[in-house]
Design an enzyme around this catalytic site. Structure first.
Site, PDB file in Angstrom:
ATOM      1  N   GLU A  75       0.843  -1.194   0.000  1.00 40.23           N
ATOM      2  CA  GLU A  75       0.000   0.000   0.000  1.00 40.23           C
ATOM      3  C   GLU A  75       0.880   1.247   0.000  1.00 40.23           C
ATOM      4  O   GLU A  75       2.035   1.223   0.424  1.00 40.23           O
ATOM      5  CB  GLU A  75      -0.903   0.005   1.231  1.00 40.23           C
TER       6      GLU A  75
ATOM      7  N   TYR B 150       4.478  -4.267  -8.522  1.00 39.69           N
ATOM      8  CA  TYR B 150       3.202  -4.821  -8.976  1.00 39.69           C
ATOM      9  C   TYR B 150       3.338  -5.489 -10.338  1.00 39.69           C
ATOM     10  O   TYR B 150       2.531  -6.351 -10.695  1.00 39.69           O
ATOM     11  CB  TYR B 150       2.152  -3.714  -9.063  1.00 39.69           C
TER      12      TYR B 150
ATOM     13  N   SER C 236     -12.740   1.118  -7.411  1.00 38.68           N
ATOM     14  CA  SER C 236     -13.488   0.530  -6.299  1.00 38.68           C
ATOM     15  C   SER C 236     -13.537   1.474  -5.102  1.00 38.68           C
ATOM     16  O   SER C 236     -14.477   1.443  -4.314  1.00 38.68           O
ATOM     17  CB  SER C 236     -12.845  -0.799  -5.878  1.00 38.68           C
TER      18      SER C 236
ATOM     19  N   ARG D  11      -8.094  12.135  -8.483  1.00 40.75           N
ATOM     20  CA  ARG D  11      -8.524  11.375  -9.654  1.00 40.75           C
ATOM     21  C   ARG D  11     -10.021  11.488  -9.914  1.00 40.75           C
ATOM     22  O   ARG D  11     -10.464  11.547 -11.066  1.00 40.75           O
ATOM     23  CB  ARG D  11      -8.112   9.907  -9.519  1.00 40.75           C
TER      24      ARG D  11
ATOM     25  N   ASN E 142      -4.674   5.837  -6.464  1.00 33.81           N
ATOM     26  CA  ASN E 142      -5.480   6.448  -5.406  1.00 33.81           C
ATOM     27  C   ASN E 142      -4.708   7.478  -4.588  1.00 33.81           C
ATOM     28  O   ASN E 142      -5.288   8.217  -3.799  1.00 33.81           O
ATOM     29  CB  ASN E 142      -6.071   5.370  -4.479  1.00 33.81           C
TER      30      ASN E 142
ATOM     31  N   TYR F 124       4.933   4.291  -6.591  1.00 38.90           N
ATOM     32  CA  TYR F 124       3.638   3.654  -6.370  1.00 38.90           C
ATOM     33  C   TYR F 124       2.888   3.560  -7.690  1.00 38.90           C
ATOM     34  O   TYR F 124       2.111   4.441  -8.073  1.00 38.90           O
ATOM     35  CB  TYR F 124       2.820   4.442  -5.338  1.00 38.90           C
TER      36      TYR F 124
END
Length: 357
Positions: free
Chosen positions: A134, A165, A191, A199, A242, A248
């Protein structure tokens, strides 16, 4: 003349004969002793020094998976070939804690209380690995790890164990990539809907100039087993993170966009950060445009110019995005190699100071 000696009655001593007899007796005694010793000696004394080294080398490095991330179980000891897991034994059996060489702690599963951490005294030189995927904006209570962690594992390049990732790999030979058939313009799956996030606000303006198909958050359904199939029909995919932090760059880019064969439109760290991992002509960054309206105009121009659009796929003749069928397995398989090459034992005073820097 003297009389000839009778060998049967001669009592004189022959030194050569005596020497040979004694040597024979010593040799026989040595052979008998050796045979007896090999038969009676315990197994531990039978191995020579080379055998002892071999036994030690075969002793596995025990890696304890303290918890499966978010309760999502995955196969242990099945590392892909490129992530050599030889010499390591992964286990989720906490009764092996005292013999484990390393314990992997997934932050989101243990951050609420130190009671979630191992409670028995730590064996000497056992390494605790802090695993987190995260961003700092969604990683609470980092101070709980102060003076406990020996190795870090995350998406950040400066982690002890770099666990991104996704990534690209080079083809062995030049390849021709077939662009999936495109019947739609742009898609975005989300989600975590936060109306105050950058965003969501950006999307609120962009949708005034561009048709965007929304998935998730009560909109269209995007089944996991059909994700690539559905998204591949779009020319563009909005890979909006996010939160904005160094390195990230999540599955929004790797799985949803690149693996599905879309051109990603990214919102995240600066363009230079993305270019550390993917070619500069493989994506479109929102920061390259003065406004959402300007971005929309550029995307609409690409929609009308097929040759210019195809240029965003030129990099695929040299590189490809490997599938991430089991990302948890891949991440944990990186621990084995890291432990074999681990630096001298040290404890990190503050994970928070490093991660939020």
């Amino acid at each position: 003349m003297g009389q000839a000696q009778n060998p049967e009655t001669d009592k004189s001593v022959n030194p050569v004969k005596i020497f040979l007899l004694i040597s024979l007796q010593i040799l026989l005694s040595f052979i008998l002793f050796t045979m007896y010793y090999r038969r009676e000696a315990p197994a531990s004394t039978k191995a020579d020094s080379q055998d002892d080294v071999t036994v030690i080398a075969k002793e596995p490095i025990i890696i304890l998976v303290w918890s499966f991330p978010f309760g999502q179980r995955f196969p242990l000891n099945q590392c892909p070939q490129q992530f050599d897991g030889s010499g390591c034994l992964y286990t989720a059996d906490r009764t092996l804690y005292s013999s484990a060489h390393a314990v992997v702690l997934f932050h989101r599963d243990v951050y609420t209380s130190k009671k979630q951490l191992p409670q028995t005294p730590r064996p000497s030189n056992q390494r605790w690995v802090w695993f987190n995927n995260e961003s700092p904006s969604h990683c609470p209570n980092l101070a709980i790890m102060n003076n406990l962690i020996n190795l870090t594992m995350s998406y950040r390049v400066d982690s002890d164990i770099f666990a991104p990732y996704g990534w690209i790999e080079k083809h062995n030979t030049t390849m021709h990539f077939t662009i999936p058939t495109k019947t739609k313009l742009a898609a975005w799956a989300i989600s975590n809907w936060n109306p105050n996030s950058r965003r969501v606000k950006y999307y609120g303006e962009l949708k005034n100039y561009l048709q965007i198909d929304m998935y998730g958050y009560g909109r269209r359904n995007l089944p996991r087993n059909r994700q690539s199939e559905i998204l591949s029909t779009y020319k563009f995919y909005f890979a909006f993170e996010n939160s904005i932090h160094v390195d990230y760059i999540t599955e929004k880019l790797w799985d949803n966009a690149l693996y599905s064969g879309c051109v990603p439109v990214v919102m995240g760290p600066p363009r230079e950060n993305y270019e550390r991992f993917i070619p500069r002509d493989s994506f479109i960054h929102v920061d390259d445009f003065a406004s959402p309206q300007e971005l929309a105009s550029y995307l609409l121009s690409l929609d009308k110019d097929e040759e210019k659009y195809k240029q965003y796929f030129n990099w695929r003749s040299e590189y490809y995005v490997p599938p991430q069928d089991n990302p948890w397995t891949v991440s944990y398989c990186r621990v084995c190699k890291a432990l074999k090459e681990a630096p001298p034992y040290r404890t990190i005073a503050s994970i928070e100071k490093w991660f939020k820097d």
